[in-house]
Structures are given as C-alpha cells and as structure tokens.
Scaffold this motif. Structure first.
Motif, PDB file in Angstrom:
ATOM      1  N   PRO A 176      -0.855  -5.264 -13.077  1.00 51.00           N
ATOM      2  CA  PRO A 176      -0.467  -4.439 -11.931  1.00 51.00           C
ATOM      3  C   PRO A 176      -1.685  -4.044 -11.127  1.00 51.00           C
ATOM      4  CG  PRO A 176      -0.483  -3.140 -13.942  1.00 51.00           C
ATOM      5  CD  PRO A 176      -0.694  -4.577 -14.357  1.00 51.00           C
ATOM      6  N   SER A 177      -1.477  -3.784  -9.853  1.00 48.16           N
ATOM      7  CA  SER A 177      -2.585  -3.328  -9.026  1.00 48.16           C
ATOM      8  C   SER A 177      -3.023  -1.942  -9.487  1.00 48.16           C
ATOM      9  CB  SER A 177      -2.161  -3.269  -7.551  1.00 48.16           C
ATOM     10  OG  SER A 177      -1.092  -2.348  -7.389  1.00 48.16           O
ATOM     11  N   ILE A 178      -4.296  -1.654  -9.266  1.00 46.60           N
ATOM     12  CA  ILE A 178      -4.863  -0.391  -9.713  1.00 46.60           C
ATOM     13  C   ILE A 178      -5.119   0.485  -8.504  1.00 46.60           C
ATOM     14  CG2 ILE A 178      -6.770   0.681 -10.958  1.00 46.60           C
ATOM     15  CD1 ILE A 178      -7.143  -1.974 -12.409  1.00 46.60           C
ATOM     16  N   GLY A 179      -4.465   1.613  -8.433  1.00 46.45           N
ATOM     17  CA  GLY A 179      -4.632   2.518  -7.312  1.00 46.45           C
ATOM     18  C   GLY A 179      -5.723   3.537  -7.590  1.00 46.45           C
ATOM     19  N   THR A 180      -6.723   3.632  -6.716  1.00 48.25           N
ATOM     20  CA  THR A 180      -7.805   4.603  -6.854  1.00 48.25           C
ATOM     21  C   THR A 180      -7.977   5.312  -5.522  1.00 48.25           C
ATOM     22  OG1 THR A 180      -9.481   2.977  -6.240  1.00 48.25           O
ATOM     23  CG2 THR A 180      -8.971   3.181  -8.577  1.00 48.25           C
ATOM     24  N   ALA A 181      -9.012   6.082  -5.399  1.00 47.77           N
ATOM     25  CA  ALA A 181      -9.266   6.781  -4.142  1.00 47.77           C
ATOM     26  C   ALA A 181     -10.689   6.540  -3.710  1.00 47.77           C
ATOM     27  CB  ALA A 181      -9.012   8.270  -4.303  1.00 47.77           C
ATOM     28  N   ASP A 182     -10.910   6.321  -2.420  1.00 49.30           N
ATOM     29  CA  ASP A 182     -12.264   6.133  -1.926  1.00 49.30           C
ATOM     30  C   ASP A 182     -12.898   7.489  -1.630  1.00 49.30           C
ATOM     31  OD1 ASP A 182     -11.154   7.032   0.392  1.00 49.30           O
ATOM     32  OD2 ASP A 182     -11.197   5.075   1.419  1.00 49.30           O
ATOM     33  N   ASP A 183     -14.109   7.472  -1.112  1.00 52.81           N
ATOM     34  CA  ASP A 183     -14.838   8.707  -0.870  1.00 52.81           C
ATOM     35  C   ASP A 183     -14.152   9.593   0.165  1.00 52.81           C
ATOM     36  OD1 ASP A 183     -16.682   7.864  -2.680  1.00 52.81           O
ATOM     37  OD2 ASP A 183     -18.071   7.037  -1.172  1.00 52.81           O
ATOM     38  N   LYS A 184     -13.347   9.010   1.027  1.00 52.96           N
ATOM     39  CA  LYS A 184     -12.690   9.771   2.081  1.00 52.96           C
ATOM     40  C   LYS A 184     -11.271  10.183   1.702  1.00 52.96           C
ATOM     41  CE  LYS A 184     -15.386   7.487   5.692  1.00 52.96           C
ATOM     42  NZ  LYS A 184     -15.331   6.691   6.945  1.00 52.96           N
ATOM     43  N   GLY A 185     -10.893   9.856   0.481  1.00 56.32           N
ATOM     44  CA  GLY A 185      -9.568  10.249   0.039  1.00 56.32           C
ATOM     45  C   GLY A 185      -8.494   9.232   0.320  1.00 56.32           C
ATOM     46  N   GLY A 186      -8.836   8.102   0.929  1.00 58.35           N
ATOM     47  CA  GLY A 186      -7.859   7.069   1.208  1.00 58.35           C
ATOM     48  C   GLY A 186      -7.515   6.264  -0.027  1.00 58.35           C
ATOM     49  N   ALA A 187      -6.310   5.714  -0.042  1.00 60.11           N
ATOM     50  CA  ALA A 187      -5.880   4.925  -1.195  1.00 60.11           C
ATOM     51  C   ALA A 187      -6.618   3.598  -1.221  1.00 60.11           C
ATOM     52  CB  ALA A 187      -4.379   4.701  -1.147  1.00 60.11           C
ATOM     53  N   ILE A 188      -7.067   3.205  -2.388  1.00 59.62           N
ATOM     54  CA  ILE A 188      -7.713   1.909  -2.575  1.00 59.62           C
ATOM     55  C   ILE A 188      -6.937   1.145  -3.633  1.00 59.62           C
ATOM     56  CG2 ILE A 188      -9.795   0.713  -3.336  1.00 59.62           C
ATOM     57  CD1 ILE A 188     -10.138   2.021  -0.668  1.00 59.62           C
ATOM     58  N   PHE A 189      -6.538  -0.068  -3.312  1.00 62.69           N
ATOM     59  CA  PHE A 189      -5.778  -0.891  -4.249  1.00 62.69           C
ATOM     60  C   PHE A 189      -6.665  -2.029  -4.742  1.00 62.69           C
ATOM     61  CE2 PHE A 189      -2.729   1.159  -1.492  1.00 62.69           C
ATOM     62  CZ  PHE A 189      -1.742   1.583  -2.377  1.00 62.69           C
ATOM     63  N   SER A 190      -6.863  -2.100  -6.043  1.00 59.10           N
ATOM     64  CA  SER A 190      -7.672  -3.161  -6.655  1.00 59.10           C
ATOM     65  C   SER A 190      -6.770  -4.265  -7.166  1.00 59.10           C
ATOM     66  CB  SER A 190      -8.507  -2.596  -7.813  1.00 59.10           C
ATOM     67  OG  SER A 190      -9.402  -1.606  -7.352  1.00 59.10           O
ATOM     68  N   CYS A 191      -7.265  -5.490  -7.095  1.00 54.97           N
ATOM     69  CA  CYS A 191      -6.460  -6.637  -7.516  1.00 54.97           C
ATOM     70  C   CYS A 191      -6.111  -6.562  -8.999  1.00 54.97           C
ATOM     71  CB  CYS A 191      -7.211  -7.938  -7.212  1.00 54.97           C
ATOM     72  SG  CYS A 191      -6.367  -9.430  -7.768  1.00 54.97           S
ATOM     73  N   GLY A 192      -7.120  -6.408  -9.862  1.00 57.94           N
ATOM     74  CA  GLY A 192      -6.854  -6.242 -11.291  1.00 57.94           C
ATOM     75  C   GLY A 192      -6.426  -7.480 -12.034  1.00 57.94           C
ATOM     76  N   LEU A 193      -6.675  -8.673 -11.496  1.00 60.01           N
ATOM     77  CA  LEU A 193      -6.331  -9.905 -12.201  1.00 60.01           C
ATOM     78  C   LEU A 193      -7.550 -10.453 -12.936  1.00 60.01           C
ATOM     79  CD1 LEU A 193      -4.050 -11.760  -9.627  1.00 60.01           C
ATOM     80  CD2 LEU A 193      -3.364 -10.492 -11.667  1.00 60.01           C
ATOM     81  N   PHE A 194      -7.283 -11.152 -14.071  1.00 62.64           N
ATOM     82  CA  PHE A 194      -8.344 -11.658 -14.932  1.00 62.64           C
ATOM     83  C   PHE A 194      -8.174 -13.150 -15.188  1.00 62.64           C
ATOM     84  CE2 PHE A 194      -7.909  -7.204 -15.883  1.00 62.64           C
ATOM     85  CZ  PHE A 194      -9.183  -6.755 -16.165  1.00 62.64           C
ATOM     86  N   ASP A 195      -9.236 -13.737 -15.701  1.00 63.94           N
ATOM     87  CA  ASP A 195      -9.149 -15.086 -16.262  1.00 63.94           C
ATOM     88  C   ASP A 195      -8.470 -14.949 -17.620  1.00 63.94           C
ATOM     89  OD1 ASP A 195      -9.623 -17.463 -17.688  1.00 63.94           O
ATOM     90  OD2 ASP A 195     -11.436 -17.870 -16.541  1.00 63.94           O
ATOM     91  N   THR A 196      -7.213 -15.352 -17.691  1.00 65.94           N
ATOM     92  CA  THR A 196      -6.434 -15.133 -18.907  1.00 65.94           C
ATOM     93  C   THR A 196      -6.987 -15.896 -20.109  1.00 65.94           C
ATOM     94  OG1 THR A 196      -4.915 -16.894 -18.192  1.00 65.94           O
ATOM     95  CG2 THR A 196      -4.308 -14.618 -17.665  1.00 65.94           C
ATOM     96  N   GLU A 197      -7.616 -17.030 -19.859  1.00 67.56           N
ATOM     97  CA  GLU A 197      -8.192 -17.788 -20.976  1.00 67.56           C
ATOM     98  C   GLU A 197      -9.349 -17.019 -21.605  1.00 67.56           C
ATOM     99  OE1 GLU A 197      -9.212 -21.817 -20.230  1.00 67.56           O
ATOM    100  OE2 GLU A 197      -7.244 -22.345 -19.415  1.00 67.56           O
TER     101      GLU A 197
END
Length: 362
Positions: free
Chosen positions: A7-28
């Motif tokens: 799932p995407s990872i929701g965080t906050a930037d320095d200004k309080g805006g929502a930041i969405f991270s991809c969060g995908l990995f090399d499954t192997e």
C-alpha cells in the motif's frame, strides 16, 4: 513467486502537505532476505545454548527472536550513518547488495550470542552443529514459529534502510494520490505476469527481461535451425531426439567413417561418399593390399555399383554387396594404358565396362 503489492505510505512534508510514497519493493530480494532470517535465528539459538543442560534452542527462541528483530532493525537504521557515509562521501568499500549487508548483520548477532563454550571449543566447525541448526530450522518451519509473511515484513524494513542507492525499492513520492496511482502503472517494481502461455510466474516489472530469457514456456525457433518452433523447456529433448538437424555419426562409423552430419543430410552424405565407404569395406577384405591398389579398386567398384548398392544405408548390407561384387569383378592392371610398341604377349587387355557388367550380372 508472487508479486508483492504494497500500500502507499502517507506522510507529511515540512509544510504539512500530504506526501504519498510508492512503497514497492523488489519482491525477489525481499523473499531472499526473508528466507535467510530463519537459519540466522536458529544459529543464534543453537550457539547460545551449546553445552547448557538446562536450556534448549527452543526454550530461548522467543526471547532471541525479539532481540534479533530489534537488533537488525536498529543496525539497518544506523547502517547509512555508521557504514556508508565517510566524511560526507559514500565509502567505496560499502556493499550495495542488501542481502549481503543483512547477512553480515545476522552473522554479527550470531557471534554476539555464542556462549563461552561455543567460543573456545571446536563446536563452530563441527558437523554436529550444522545438523543441529538444520533440525531447529525444520522444527521452526513445521511449527510455523516465524511465518514467512512476518519475515517478509521485516525484510522490507531492512531493505528500505540499507538499500541506499534505491536499486531494490522505489523511493518515488507524490503530493497527490492520483499521481501515485499513475506512477503505479509504470513503476519498475510493480507486479507483472508472464505473457507466455502456460507460465504462471509473477515478478516485478524490472525483472521482465530477465525472466523472458529463462522462461521455460517461451516459444523459440529451433536452436539447430530446423523449421520447428519449440518451447524452451522442450528444446533439449527436441534437439537430441526428433530434430532433423541434429548431428549424427555416419551410418558407417563402425567401418571407420568419422563424418558427423545433420540427420536430414545423412542420405546425401552416403550418396556423395560411396567410394570412401567402399574403400573402407575393401580395407577389411584385402588387409594386405596397398593403399593405391585399394583406391583403384574402390573407384572401379563404384562405377559398377547398382542403384540398390548406392542406396544402402547400413554396414551389413553394404559389406555383403561389395564383397559379392568384388568377387565377380576381375582386378584392373596397374595401368590401363598400353604402349604402341608392346607385343600382345607382354600385356593383357583390360576387360571393358560392358564385359565386366555382364560378368557381374551373370
């Protein structure tokens, strides 16, 4: 192998805006690290209780697992600061292989947990130790002591922390969920399915080309250039069994012909090399004859050979036929040319081809 959609990872930037991270990995890579964790824990459990009559590896497994997870997590979080950054630059000797980095951390934990007896004895080099570790691993797997899902979750955390070049995970971040969704369609770590019929393997898109060159269900042209299209997994069997272009020994190998030709060309080879094969038969029939005489004899018999003889494909038939033909045809003299001054008593006239043929047929 299953694609691991995170799932995407929701965080906050320095200004309080929502930041969405991809969060995908090399499954192997995640799976590879996760599979290494269980033997690592089992090793610590065994070495920690070596020679202890009051404790067994199983009795310390729960506590050591908790400590193991905390140790690896902390080490991975400080990896960049402790091992990679050197005076503001990335240390040249720092490994960029997450599996190798985590392996070293696991080894450090195991070393730290060895008791005194294990440190001073030959236990570390004994086969009994290896067998004991294997037994503990098997027991943990059978009892589902540490499931693969939980180990993969830890492996993802470790990978994110030590993969400082972002080779095995995606660090893309977006301000809007819509942008993240669009990125998910092209991210190299997105889950992908093999397009070859019959193959159910899933992998991250970054490995698509690698899988394509090894997929057993990919249809390929015959490696030996016959017209057939073959599944990769069936190529070897095709090439050594039914392929018309497979290389075979000449049918007269036992006579001494060492030619190797494509199977589809074997008849052509036999037809074009009839004189050589006749010569090989004659060498067995006339072991004392000179090479020059045998070559002349082979040339003579080739000119008289019937279409049936020319079509023979096996040693037995050709040997019998050439022996029979050889017994009926008179020998040619050393030279068929007679000088104009020679008398009739000084030479014998060589029988003509028609006369020899008549003798053979009779």
């Amino acid at each position: 192998m299953s694609g691991l959609e995170l799932p995407s990872i929701g965080t906050a930037d320095d200004k309080g805006g929502a930041i969405f991270s991809c969060g995908l990995f090399d499954t192997e890579m995640v799976r590879k690290i996760a599979e290494m964790l269980l033997p690592g824990l089992a090793t610590a459990c065994v070495d920690h209780t070596t020679g202890d009559v009051f404790r067994t590896p199983a009795s310390v497994a729960v506590d050591l697992r908790k400590e193991f997870v905390e140790y690896l997590t902390h080490r991975s979080e400080t990896f960049l600061a402790e091992s990679v950054i050197l005076e503001g630059e990335v240390a040249a000797e720092a490994s960029d292989d997450p599996y190798e980095v985590v392996c070293l951390m696991v080894d450090d934990f195991d070393t730290m947990k060895r008791n005194l007896l294990g440190r001073i004895s030959s236990w570390l080099l004994s086969e009994l130790r290896e067998d004991k570790i294997d037994d503990v691993v098997q027991e943990m797997e059978m009892s589902k002591f540490w499931s693969m899902d939980r180990r993969e979750a830890l492996a993802q955390t470790l990978l994110r922390n030590v993969d400082y070049k972002a080779v095995f995970h995606c660090e893309s971040r977006f301000n809007f969920a819509e942008d993240l969704a669009e990125h998910g369609l092209v991210c190299k770590f997105r889950s992908a399915d093999c397009s070859n019929e019959g193959c159910n393997v899933r992998f991250v898109a970054a490995h698509m080309d690698h899988h394509d060159v090894v997929c057993p269900f990919k249809v390929l042209l015959c490696e030996q250039n016959c017209p057939a299209s073959i599944l990769r997994r069936e190529m070897d069997r095709h090439c050594i069994t039914v392929c018309p272009m497979k290389t075979v020994n000449c049918n007269f190998y036992s006579l001494g012909c060492r030619a190797t030709v494509p199977q589809s060309n074997i008849e052509k080879h036999i037809s074009e090399n009839l004189r050589d094969h006749i010569l090989l038969v004659l060498q067995r029939l006339h072991k004392d004859a000179s090479p020059e005489d045998l070559k002349r004899r082979a040339e003579q018999l080739e000119s008289l050979a019937s279409e049936k003889i020319r079509a023979m494909q096996d040693v037995r038939s050709l040997t019998f036929s050439i022996r029979d033909l050889d017994s009926k045809v008179p020998e040619l003299p050393a030279s068929e040319t007679v000088s104009s001054g020679a008398s009739d008593e000084e030479h014998q006239v060589t029988p003509g081809i028609a006369e020899i043929t008549a003798q053979v047929e009779s």
